[in-house]
Scaffold this active site. Sequence first.
Site, short mmCIF file in Angstrom:
data_model
loop_
_atom_site.label_atom_id
_atom_site.label_comp_id
_atom_site.label_asym_id
_atom_site.label_seq_id
_atom_site.Cartn_x
_atom_site.Cartn_y
_atom_site.Cartn_z
N MET A 126 -9.48 7.83 8.10
CA MET A 126 -9.74 8.40 6.77
C MET A 126 -10.90 9.40 6.81
O MET A 126 -11.80 9.39 5.97
CB MET A 126 -10.03 7.28 5.76
CG MET A 126 -8.88 6.30 5.61
SD MET A 126 -9.30 4.80 4.68
CE MET A 126 -10.34 3.91 5.87
N LYS A 175 -3.71 3.08 -2.64
CA LYS A 175 -4.88 3.89 -2.96
C LYS A 175 -4.89 5.08 -2.02
O LYS A 175 -4.91 4.92 -0.81
CB LYS A 175 -6.17 3.08 -2.81
CG LYS A 175 -6.27 1.89 -3.73
CD LYS A 175 -7.64 1.26 -3.73
CE LYS A 175 -7.96 0.59 -2.43
NZ LYS A 175 -7.09 -0.57 -2.16
N ASP A 187 0.82 -1.20 0.00
CA ASP A 187 0.00 0.00 0.00
C ASP A 187 0.86 1.26 0.00
O ASP A 187 2.06 1.22 0.32
CB ASP A 187 -0.90 0.02 1.24
CG ASP A 187 -2.11 -0.89 1.09
OD1 ASP A 187 -2.34 -1.39 -0.02
OD2 ASP A 187 -2.81 -1.10 2.10
#
Length: 270
Positions: free
Chosen positions: A189, A74, A52
Amino acid sequence: MVGSHLSQLAAADFPPFAPGSVWLVGAGPGGPGLLTLLAFHALGQADVIVHDALVSPDILALAPPHIERIHAGKRGGKPSPKQADITIRLIDLARSGKRVLRLKGGDPFMFGRGGEEAGELARAGIPFRIVPGISSGLGGLSYAGLPITHRDTNQTVLFLTGHDESGAVPSGIDWPSVARAAPVVVMFMAVKHLPVIAGHLLAAGRPADDALTLVSHVANPHQSIHQITLGEALGPVDVPTPAIVILGPVARYRDQLHWYVEEARKHVFG
């Protein structure tokens, strides 16, 4: 002495990393010292690492130079591989006989989509192993001097993701229940949509003066901490990402327990 410890590690009875299998491994919240021993073992045994964006270069540097590294990160608002394409890549690599290390920031099963990837591997008949990691929403808070629970403030905690697969605020959240469920809410997030989230929580009854702490780069010498109230989060909040957001009274302990940054900067920057 260091050599002796490394020899003991090499001789440890770790499970074999078999060709044609995938290990989904949590890399922790950033610092290489927060890797598990099994994660460190996997870094030395893999044929290819699919990692990641949040996996630090310092952690990737622990793997031997010959091991192939594939970036599959991502990040919100940036061009990113599709989840389906990542999973297909893992399956194809395993079917070619490689030892595939899927290295994910934090813990694979804590808003890391590890469950989805493991499910697809299972359906494809690919052997896999899950190696948990330290989540930024658990151990990572320790690096900001924020105890996730404290006998004097809270016996419960709630974890919340700030966006769904489309990038929007999740539509299925019962905000009144979230507002009442626990004194401490840890949000992953959530920076992009924090004004919207704050509005939902305020409308559901959380007080405007509830402490809100935003911790960027939690286990990194560049860590920064931004302290506001829930009411102030209705306006724009400009902090570096990745960041973890903590709502609730454990913020009161930070001044006394914030041990990490000065020591880390002294060590890294002299």
